[in-house]
Motif scaffolding. Structure first.
Motif, short mmCIF file in Angstrom:
data_model
loop_
_atom_site.label_atom_id
_atom_site.label_comp_id
_atom_site.label_asym_id
_atom_site.label_seq_id
_atom_site.Cartn_x
_atom_site.Cartn_y
_atom_site.Cartn_z
N TYR A 225 -2.85 -2.01 -5.78
CA TYR A 225 -2.02 -2.44 -4.66
C TYR A 225 -1.37 -1.30 -3.90
N SER A 226 -1.08 -0.22 -4.59
CA SER A 226 -0.38 0.90 -3.98
C SER A 226 -1.16 2.19 -4.19
N LYS A 227 -1.06 3.08 -3.24
CA LYS A 227 -1.73 4.38 -3.38
C LYS A 227 -0.79 5.45 -3.96
N LYS B 156 0.80 -1.22 0.00
CA LYS B 156 0.00 0.00 0.00
C LYS B 156 0.84 1.28 0.00
#
Length: 185
Positions: free
Chosen positions: A32-34, A11
């Motif tokens: 999956y990542s911000k 994240k």
């Protein structure tokens, strides 16, 4: 291999793609990542990517001189780009400069028999490619503290066939090389 590696993002990881085109991999990374960034030289593609994936940050850039601080990204992706850049070695050094953990690079293996045959049959010469790269050039351009952690050859458009033949055929009989680079601890 590319999507499989992007799926491992966490994240809070920072993801960057150089040559993002219309943002396909940013869409995957955003699950999956911000912290998803894409960079593109082509303004039209950049606009389409911004419209398609508004949560990602897209910037116009020159791969030879990236507008980011050193060690700013956990994962840097660069697929089918270095062969188009006038000074590919400078661009490759920039990828290493801005990444603090991993870089995934792919290049077409145009010195191999498949690309040479395909180009003759289809009448395609370079498709805008300025360089014919392979893993020896990329490995030779690795800076201090970087290593190849995974190396995979794509020999056919069929994933199932590629799994069976793996890397036995070598770069002369393959279409693309994918290298996952990791910073040594």
């Amino acid at each position: 291999m590319i999507v499989k590696r992007i799926n491992l993002l966490e994240k809070d990881d920072f993801f960057l793609e150089i040559g993002s085109a219309q943002g396909y991999f940013e869409g995957i990374a955003g699950k999956y990542s911000k912290n998803v960034f894409g960079g593109e030289y082509n303004f039209e593609s950049l606009q389409k990517a911004k419209e398609k994936f508004p949560k990602a940050v897209f910037v116009g850039l020159n791969a030879e001189k990236l507008p980011f601080k050193s060690n700013a990204f956990d994962f840097v992706l660069c697929t089918e780009v270095l062969e188009h850049v006038p000074d590919w070695e400078a661009a490759f050094k920039e990828l290493q400069r801005v990444s603090r953990k991993k870089i995934l690079v792919t290049v077409p293996l145009e010195r191999g028999y498949i690309w040479r045959t395909f180009s003759k049959v289809k009448g395609m010469c370079t498709r805008g490619h300025l360089h014919k790269l392979g893993s020896p050039e990329l490995i030779g351009g690795l800076g201090r503290g970087w290593k190849v952690s995974e190396y995979e050859l794509v020999t056919t458009p069929s994933r199932r066939i590629n799994r069976r033949i793996k890397t036995r055929l070598g770069e002369k009989l393959s279409m693309y090389a994918m290298l996952l680079l990791e910073k040594e601890e």
